[in-house]
Design an enzyme around this catalytic site. Sequence first.
Site, PDB file in Angstrom:
ATOM      1  N   GLY A  92      -6.779   0.962   3.644  1.00 28.54           N
ATOM      2  CA  GLY A  92      -8.196   0.887   3.292  1.00 28.54           C
ATOM      3  C   GLY A  92      -9.045   0.454   4.471  1.00 28.54           C
ATOM      4  O   GLY A  92     -10.074   1.074   4.785  1.00 28.54           O
ATOM      5  N   TYR A  93      -8.621  -0.591   5.147  1.00 31.47           N
ATOM      6  CA  TYR A  93      -9.325  -1.098   6.322  1.00 31.47           C
ATOM      7  C   TYR A  93      -9.315  -0.049   7.434  1.00 31.47           C
ATOM      8  O   TYR A  93     -10.342   0.202   8.071  1.00 31.47           O
ATOM      9  CB  TYR A  93      -8.654  -2.386   6.791  1.00 31.47           C
ATOM     10  CG  TYR A  93      -9.318  -3.069   7.961  1.00 31.47           C
ATOM     11  CD1 TYR A  93     -10.427  -3.881   7.780  1.00 31.47           C
ATOM     12  CD2 TYR A  93      -8.815  -2.912   9.253  1.00 31.47           C
ATOM     13  CE1 TYR A  93     -11.029  -4.520   8.859  1.00 31.47           C
ATOM     14  CE2 TYR A  93      -9.412  -3.541  10.333  1.00 31.47           C
ATOM     15  CZ  TYR A  93     -10.513  -4.353  10.131  1.00 31.47           C
ATOM     16  OH  TYR A  93     -11.100  -4.983  11.200  1.00 31.47           O
ATOM     17  N   SER A  94      -8.168   0.578   7.666  1.00 27.83           N
ATOM     18  CA  SER A  94      -8.064   1.603   8.700  1.00 27.83           C
ATOM     19  C   SER A  94      -9.007   2.766   8.408  1.00 27.83           C
ATOM     20  O   SER A  94      -9.699   3.263   9.314  1.00 27.83           O
ATOM     21  CB  SER A  94      -6.622   2.126   8.796  1.00 27.83           C
ATOM     22  OG  SER A  94      -5.732   1.105   9.189  1.00 27.83           O
TER      23      SER A  94
END
Length: 246
Positions: A152-154
């Site tokens: 998700g962060y990536s």
Amino acid sequence: MTRYLEGQTAIVTGGMRGIGLGIARRLHSAGAQIVIWDLAVDGWDSVANGFEPVMRQAVNVASLASVEAGFKEVVAQQGRVDILVNNAGINGPVTPCWEYPPAAWDQVIAIDLTGVFYCCRTVIPHMRERGYGRIVNVASMAGKDGVQYISGYSAAKAGVIAFTKAAAKELAQDGVLLNCIAPAMVETGLMAEMTPEHIAASKAKIPMGRFLQIEEIANMVTWIAGPECSFTTGFVFDLSGGRATY
């Protein structure tokens, strides 16, 4: 220290602590008047933090209405906004993508990517009208590499990079420069959201063998946000300790 940002107004999102606070402090030392945006802005300690912002506003970057209302107040008081640093963000869970909670995914994308869009969408017309502006978006090496277990962060940070490149081209002849930074892992409170294994794996990727320091990010951002950065836009400035190879 040269105060080459004297008289300019800078908004720093997520500026109450960590990377955002470090960036705000460094911009202030260069002469900028600082506006802090964060979810909660109580408990500011000007002695411990080393400066006093001209405004502290409770702004939720994941809400367009909140961003627009906050910006309207800044312009009413300051008259101008010269610099926007989109720093607010969360790491989210560290877990395989097939186990990633959908609600957590939505929250990470809303804050880390959509929040950047909302802030840019709100501030850019003002900067275009004035014929000058500097926007720095805080992305991540995870957005370039794609890091396992933080999909998700990536994905959000990859989106920030692509958005920065696209928007910068649209603004290239308007006097508004839009760049982003891609830091490797930094020693901040976000580490509390990560597993020890994830932290160790991230450090192992850095050829310098150490984590990035907040002051190093702040120095880079302050240069990008200043007048000496005049012919670079749509660029990703790496702070990777040698990790980046492209």
